[in-house]
Design an enzyme around this catalytic site. Structure first.
Site, PDB file in Angstrom:
ATOM      1  N   PHE A  12     -12.748 -22.850 -23.624  1.00  0.00           N
ATOM      2  CA  PHE A  12     -13.911 -21.987 -23.467  1.00  0.00           C
ATOM      3  C   PHE A  12     -13.928 -20.818 -24.466  1.00  0.00           C
ATOM      4  O   PHE A  12     -14.766 -20.760 -25.378  1.00  0.00           O
ATOM      5  CB  PHE A  12     -13.959 -21.478 -22.026  1.00  0.00           C
ATOM      6  CG  PHE A  12     -14.826 -20.285 -21.784  1.00  0.00           C
ATOM      7  CD1 PHE A  12     -16.105 -20.197 -22.329  1.00  0.00           C
ATOM      8  CD2 PHE A  12     -14.367 -19.234 -21.002  1.00  0.00           C
ATOM      9  CE1 PHE A  12     -16.902 -19.091 -22.099  1.00  0.00           C
ATOM     10  CE2 PHE A  12     -15.158 -18.127 -20.754  1.00  0.00           C
ATOM     11  CZ  PHE A  12     -16.425 -18.047 -21.320  1.00  0.00           C
ATOM     12  N   ASP A  34      -4.874 -27.789 -29.921  1.00  0.00           N
ATOM     13  CA  ASP A  34      -5.284 -27.839 -28.510  1.00  0.00           C
ATOM     14  C   ASP A  34      -4.744 -29.125 -27.894  1.00  0.00           C
ATOM     15  O   ASP A  34      -4.856 -30.201 -28.490  1.00  0.00           O
ATOM     16  CB  ASP A  34      -6.809 -27.796 -28.411  1.00  0.00           C
ATOM     17  CG  ASP A  34      -7.298 -27.401 -27.028  1.00  0.00           C
ATOM     18  OD1 ASP A  34      -6.995 -28.143 -26.069  1.00  0.00           O
ATOM     19  OD2 ASP A  34      -7.977 -26.371 -26.904  1.00  0.00           O
ATOM     20  N   THR A 130      -4.945 -10.910 -20.443  1.00  0.00           N
ATOM     21  CA  THR A 130      -5.904 -10.682 -19.372  1.00  0.00           C
ATOM     22  C   THR A 130      -5.650  -9.334 -18.703  1.00  0.00           C
ATOM     23  O   THR A 130      -4.514  -8.836 -18.688  1.00  0.00           O
ATOM     24  CB  THR A 130      -5.791 -11.799 -18.313  1.00  0.00           C
ATOM     25  OG1 THR A 130      -6.581 -11.468 -17.163  1.00  0.00           O
ATOM     26  CG2 THR A 130      -4.351 -11.983 -17.857  1.00  0.00           C
ATOM     27  N   ASP A 131      -6.707  -8.773 -18.109  1.00  0.00           N
ATOM     28  CA  ASP A 131      -6.529  -7.550 -17.324  1.00  0.00           C
ATOM     29  C   ASP A 131      -5.780  -7.802 -16.020  1.00  0.00           C
ATOM     30  O   ASP A 131      -5.310  -6.857 -15.371  1.00  0.00           O
ATOM     31  CB  ASP A 131      -7.873  -6.885 -17.036  1.00  0.00           C
ATOM     32  CG  ASP A 131      -8.869  -7.776 -16.300  1.00  0.00           C
ATOM     33  OD1 ASP A 131      -8.535  -8.951 -15.987  1.00  0.00           O
ATOM     34  OD2 ASP A 131      -9.997  -7.314 -16.040  1.00  0.00           O
ATOM     35  N   GLU A 132      -5.627  -9.062 -15.628  1.00  0.00           N
ATOM     36  CA  GLU A 132      -4.963  -9.366 -14.356  1.00  0.00           C
ATOM     37  C   GLU A 132      -3.481  -8.997 -14.358  1.00  0.00           C
ATOM     38  O   GLU A 132      -2.870  -8.883 -13.295  1.00  0.00           O
ATOM     39  CB  GLU A 132      -5.145 -10.842 -13.998  1.00  0.00           C
ATOM     40  CG  GLU A 132      -6.601 -11.205 -13.738  1.00  0.00           C
ATOM     41  CD  GLU A 132      -6.765 -12.566 -13.086  1.00  0.00           C
ATOM     42  OE1 GLU A 132      -5.929 -12.911 -12.230  1.00  0.00           O
ATOM     43  OE2 GLU A 132      -7.728 -13.269 -13.431  1.00  0.00           O
ATOM     44  N   TYR A 156      -0.454 -17.041 -12.137  1.00  0.00           N
ATOM     45  CA  TYR A 156      -1.159 -16.966 -13.422  1.00  0.00           C
ATOM     46  C   TYR A 156      -0.904 -15.635 -14.107  1.00  0.00           C
ATOM     47  O   TYR A 156      -0.453 -15.585 -15.261  1.00  0.00           O
ATOM     48  CB  TYR A 156      -2.664 -17.166 -13.215  1.00  0.00           C
ATOM     49  CG  TYR A 156      -3.484 -16.660 -14.378  1.00  0.00           C
ATOM     50  CD1 TYR A 156      -3.318 -17.193 -15.652  1.00  0.00           C
ATOM     51  CD2 TYR A 156      -4.415 -15.633 -14.213  1.00  0.00           C
ATOM     52  CE1 TYR A 156      -4.047 -16.716 -16.732  1.00  0.00           C
ATOM     53  CE2 TYR A 156      -5.154 -15.158 -15.283  1.00  0.00           C
ATOM     54  CZ  TYR A 156      -4.969 -15.700 -16.536  1.00  0.00           C
ATOM     55  OH  TYR A 156      -5.695 -15.219 -17.606  1.00  0.00           O
ATOM     56  N   LYS A 160       1.174 -14.666 -17.620  1.00  0.00           N
ATOM     57  CA  LYS A 160       0.574 -13.960 -18.751  1.00  0.00           C
ATOM     58  C   LYS A 160       1.332 -12.668 -19.044  1.00  0.00           C
ATOM     59  O   LYS A 160       1.511 -12.292 -20.214  1.00  0.00           O
ATOM     60  CB  LYS A 160      -0.896 -13.667 -18.479  1.00  0.00           C
ATOM     61  CG  LYS A 160      -1.785 -14.895 -18.497  1.00  0.00           C
ATOM     62  CD  LYS A 160      -1.794 -15.603 -19.851  1.00  0.00           C
ATOM     63  CE  LYS A 160      -2.521 -14.800 -20.908  1.00  0.00           C
ATOM     64  NZ  LYS A 160      -2.607 -15.558 -22.203  1.00  0.00           N
ATOM     65  N   TYR A 213     -15.445 -16.269  -1.571  1.00  0.00           N
ATOM     66  CA  TYR A 213     -14.168 -15.881  -0.981  1.00  0.00           C
ATOM     67  C   TYR A 213     -14.308 -14.605  -0.158  1.00  0.00           C
ATOM     68  O   TYR A 213     -14.905 -13.615  -0.606  1.00  0.00           O
ATOM     69  CB  TYR A 213     -13.125 -15.633  -2.065  1.00  0.00           C
ATOM     70  CG  TYR A 213     -12.513 -16.870  -2.671  1.00  0.00           C
ATOM     71  CD1 TYR A 213     -11.970 -17.864  -1.867  1.00  0.00           C
ATOM     72  CD2 TYR A 213     -12.435 -17.030  -4.053  1.00  0.00           C
ATOM     73  CE1 TYR A 213     -11.392 -18.991  -2.424  1.00  0.00           C
ATOM     74  CE2 TYR A 213     -11.853 -18.151  -4.622  1.00  0.00           C
ATOM     75  CZ  TYR A 213     -11.335 -19.128  -3.794  1.00  0.00           C
ATOM     76  OH  TYR A 213     -10.758 -20.237  -4.355  1.00  0.00           O
TER      77      TYR A 213
END
Length: 355
Positions: A12, A34, A130-132, A156, A160, A213
């Site tokens: 993506f 990939d 990622t901000d996560e 996840y 990261k 959710y």
């Protein structure tokens, strides 16, 4: 002229970056590496010249090394990652392998090519994160800064975080010229229909439930993928080696608000274009009803972070980055793309049912 490897470049965000970079720097050569898992798609690169697609695994360090030598690579833009939180909860092993071991494989190959054998030739390793990794924010807490302590809450985000630390270590220990960007939630063309925006958009078009959710009030900062690509470009061109930059969209919205925007936009599209009722007869607006009727509340995700928010001051002041789209504009463009590209997402929706 630069020679790039873009890992995950058929996925993506990676594919959007490859399209963006071809427009911005058509003189550069691009190798896409990939593995073409469920989220990678050759069709995402259709119509591009000067792009070589290699189906391979970032964990295959000899393969990466040979590509770097054969194509005189001086820039790695690392998007390849397992990224769906639900999948990481069900099967964390793949996330550790791809996100941690795979990133280390790339770093080893880069160090060998550019430092051990290349004599410190000009280079850049840009790592997309990622901000996560920062964990979850309470409603009153300030947005994530680059100095916010890491507190990942899912397999996840933990994987990261591990990859981020490896990139930092290779810069500080070996002198590898790296930059890292931590982005907020992306949306836009080519997004696999497992994430909220494409899934809910396509479910609305096909009259399927919109599974929400918990109470639907989890908050995310939404970033159009092309704005993200502009942020990565800014990191590559202006970022200081060893630095991290937060790339946000400036659109902090609860999931319920996003869902309502999707439903309203889909309903309005059917009013504007009467042919949609024939193409998507199961959609509520094709029957004179609201897409909001499809909302269905489901059990909350395990360890579901309540709020993410990005403070992009550093990227704005050092790199000149600022998002160009607010959410209504960005989603309007995204919906138009999905309405025009049923040939792209139709087969993927069938695949999503089986995975």
């Amino acid at each position: 002229m630069a020679n790039l490897i873009v890992t995950g470049g058929a996925g993506f965000i990676g594919a959007n970056f490859v399209h963006y970079w071809r427009r911005a720097s058509p003189q550069d050569s691009i190798v896409v590496l990939d593995l073409l898992t469920y989220a990678g798609n050759r069709a995402n690169l259709d119509g591009l010249d000067g792009v070589t697609l290699i189906e391979g695994d970032i964990c295959d360090t000899p393969l990466v090394s040979s590509l770097m030598a054969d194509h005189a690579i001086d820039t790695i833009v690392h998007f390849a990652a397992e990224s769906h939180v639900d999948r990481s909860i069900a099967g964390p092993d793949a996330f550790v392998t791809t996100n941690v071991v795979g990133t280390h494989s790339l770093l080893k190959a880069a160090k060998r090519a550019w430092l051990d054998e290349g004599g410190g030739k000009p280079h850049r390793f840009h790592h997309v994160s990622t901000d996560e990794v920062y964990g979850s924010l309470a409603p009153e807490e300030p947005a994530f800064k680059e100095t916010t302590p890491y507190a990942p809450n899912s397999p996840y985000s933990a994987s990261k975080a591990g990859s981020d630390h490896l990139v930092r270590a290779y810069h500080h220990t070996y002198g590898l010229e790296t930059t890292t960007s931590n982005c907020s939630n992306n949306y836009g063309p080519f997004q696999f229909p497992e994430k909220l925006i494409p899934l809910f958009t396509l479910n609305a078009l096909n009259g399927r439930p919109l599974p929400i959710y918990g109470d639907g009030l989890n908050i995310r900062d939404w970033l159009h993928v092309e704005d993200h690509c502009r942020g990565v470009e800014a990191c590559l061109r202006k970022g200081r080696p060893g630095e991290t930059y937060n790339i946000g969209g400036g659109q902090e919205l609860p999931n319920m608000r996003v869902i309502e925007e999707i439903c309203q936009a889909v309903d309005e599209a059917f009013v504007t274009d009467p042919t949609l009722a024939k193409r998507f007869p199961d959609a509520p607006p094709a029957q004179g009803r609201s897409s909001l009727e499809l909302k269905t509340f489901v059990t909350d995700r395990k360890g579901h972070d309540r709020r993410y928010a990005i403070d992009e001051t550093k990227a704005r002041t050092e790199l000149g980055y600022a998002p160009l789209r607010d959410f209504p504009q960005g989603f309007s463009e995204t919906l138009a793309w999905y309405l025009a590209r049923e040939d792209w997402w139709g087969p993927l929706m069938a695949l999503h049912k089986r995975t």
